[in-house]
Design a protein around this motif. Sequence first.
Motif, PDB file in Angstrom:
ATOM      1  N   SER A  78       0.836  -1.203   0.000  1.00 44.68           N
ATOM      2  CA  SER A  78       0.000   0.000   0.000  1.00 44.68           C
ATOM      3  C   SER A  78       0.871   1.255   0.000  1.00 44.68           C
ATOM      4  N   GLU A  79       2.033   1.216   0.642  1.00 44.29           N
ATOM      5  CA  GLU A  79       2.939   2.369   0.637  1.00 44.29           C
ATOM      6  C   GLU A  79       3.413   2.673  -0.785  1.00 44.29           C
ATOM      7  N   VAL A  80       3.773   1.639  -1.541  1.00 44.38           N
ATOM      8  CA  VAL A  80       4.224   1.832  -2.917  1.00 44.38           C
ATOM      9  C   VAL A  80       3.083   2.353  -3.778  1.00 44.38           C
ATOM     10  N   VAL A  81       1.896   1.795  -3.632  1.00 46.30           N
ATOM     11  CA  VAL A  81       0.735   2.253  -4.398  1.00 46.30           C
ATOM     12  C   VAL A  81       0.432   3.714  -4.068  1.00 46.30           C
ATOM     13  N   ASP A  82       0.484   4.067  -2.780  1.00 47.23           N
ATOM     14  CA  ASP A  82       0.232   5.454  -2.379  1.00 47.23           C
ATOM     15  C   ASP A  82       1.225   6.408  -3.022  1.00 47.23           C
ATOM     16  N   ARG A  83       2.489   6.021  -3.060  1.00 44.38           N
ATOM     17  CA  ARG A  83       3.512   6.871  -3.662  1.00 44.38           C
ATOM     18  C   ARG A  83       3.328   6.966  -5.169  1.00 44.38           C
ATOM     19  N   LEU A  84       3.054   5.843  -5.821  1.00 40.67           N
ATOM     20  CA  LEU A  84       2.850   5.871  -7.275  1.00 40.67           C
ATOM     21  C   LEU A  84       1.615   6.675  -7.645  1.00 40.67           C
ATOM     22  N   THR A  85       0.647   6.698  -6.775  1.00 43.32           N
ATOM     23  CA  THR A  85      -0.573   7.451  -7.022  1.00 43.32           C
ATOM     24  C   THR A  85      -0.410   8.936  -6.685  1.00 43.32           C
ATOM     25  N   GLY A  86       0.270   9.226  -5.583  1.00 47.99           N
ATOM     26  CA  GLY A  86       0.336  10.588  -5.081  1.00 47.99           C
ATOM     27  C   GLY A  86       1.504  11.434  -5.552  1.00 47.99           C
ATOM     28  N   GLY A 101      16.771  10.085   3.396  1.00 48.36           N
ATOM     29  CA  GLY A 101      17.284   8.832   2.851  1.00 48.36           C
ATOM     30  C   GLY A 101      16.329   7.667   2.951  1.00 48.36           C
ATOM     31  N   GLY A 102      15.205   7.833   3.621  1.00 44.98           N
ATOM     32  CA  GLY A 102      14.204   6.778   3.721  1.00 44.98           C
ATOM     33  C   GLY A 102      13.074   7.034   2.749  1.00 44.98           C
ATOM     34  N   GLY A 103      12.198   6.069   2.634  1.00 49.07           N
ATOM     35  CA  GLY A 103      11.013   6.243   1.805  1.00 49.07           C
ATOM     36  C   GLY A 103      11.259   6.236   0.308  1.00 49.07           C
ATOM     37  N   ILE A 104      12.419   5.799  -0.121  1.00 50.50           N
ATOM     38  CA  ILE A 104      12.702   5.746  -1.554  1.00 50.50           C
ATOM     39  C   ILE A 104      11.918   4.591  -2.168  1.00 50.50           C
ATOM     40  N   VAL A 105      11.317   4.851  -3.303  1.00 49.80           N
ATOM     41  CA  VAL A 105      10.598   3.824  -4.055  1.00 49.80           C
ATOM     42  C   VAL A 105      11.161   3.810  -5.465  1.00 49.80           C
ATOM     43  N   VAL A 106      11.556   2.629  -5.917  1.00 53.22           N
ATOM     44  CA  VAL A 106      12.027   2.434  -7.280  1.00 53.22           C
ATOM     45  C   VAL A 106      11.259   1.246  -7.843  1.00 53.22           C
ATOM     46  N   VAL A 107      10.660   1.445  -8.998  1.00 50.58           N
ATOM     47  CA  VAL A 107       9.999   0.336  -9.685  1.00 50.58           C
ATOM     48  C   VAL A 107      10.720   0.098 -11.000  1.00 50.58           C
ATOM     49  N   TRP A 146      11.896  -1.799  -5.442  1.00 43.01           N
ATOM     50  CA  TRP A 146      12.901  -1.630  -4.398  1.00 43.01           C
ATOM     51  C   TRP A 146      12.457  -0.467  -3.519  1.00 43.01           C
ATOM     52  N   THR A 147      12.577  -0.599  -2.210  1.00 39.24           N
ATOM     53  CA  THR A 147      12.221   0.485  -1.307  1.00 39.24           C
ATOM     54  C   THR A 147      13.239   0.567  -0.177  1.00 39.24           C
ATOM     55  N   THR A 148      13.300   1.752   0.427  1.00 39.60           N
ATOM     56  CA  THR A 148      14.022   1.897   1.691  1.00 39.60           C
ATOM     57  C   THR A 148      12.978   2.228   2.749  1.00 39.60           C
ATOM     58  N   PRO A 149      13.178   1.775   3.958  1.00 37.46           N
ATOM     59  CA  PRO A 149      12.152   1.990   4.987  1.00 37.46           C
ATOM     60  C   PRO A 149      11.969   3.470   5.327  1.00 37.46           C
ATOM     61  N   THR A 150      10.750   3.810   5.710  1.00 37.16           N
ATOM     62  CA  THR A 150      10.494   5.140   6.241  1.00 37.16           C
ATOM     63  C   THR A 150      10.661   5.071   7.744  1.00 37.16           C
TER      64      THR A 150
END
Length: 136
Positions: free
Chosen positions: A7-15, A74-80, A131-135
């Motif tokens: 859900s975190e990745v979907v939220d980021r890709l959406t927002g 440095g956290g919260g990075i999302v790479v698809v 790929w993600t880094t933790p928030t």
Amino acid sequence: MATELTSEVVDRLTGDRYGWLTTVAKSGQPVPKLVWFFFDGTDILVYTQPSAAKVRHIGSHPRVSLNLDSDGNGGGIVVVGGTATVDSEDADPRDDGPYWAKYGALSDQFGLTESMGGYNLRLRISIDKVWTTPTE
């Protein structure tokens, strides 16, 4: 989609409004470009000018990544990652309701709305890696 999205990745890709689309040039050099993108619940859509280098890159090397910013610490990075294809060569982004709902006001703010008709090549990225880094 070959991978399950949290859900975190979907939220980021959406927002998120901006992402760095990385393609690979003929030389093998990775080339990141800032893009507007839309996540349709399965794939990522990017509108571009047909003559853009990224279109040629994808023709030779269809594997790409879309990188979203960190939380500033440095956290919260999302790479698809996934495979990009040309989805349409005659698709005006202003006629794409969900995409334009996301970017229409921004386009107006930057004075780009009239020129957006030239971004009529739509790329579709089928996501198969995340790929993600933790928030914190």
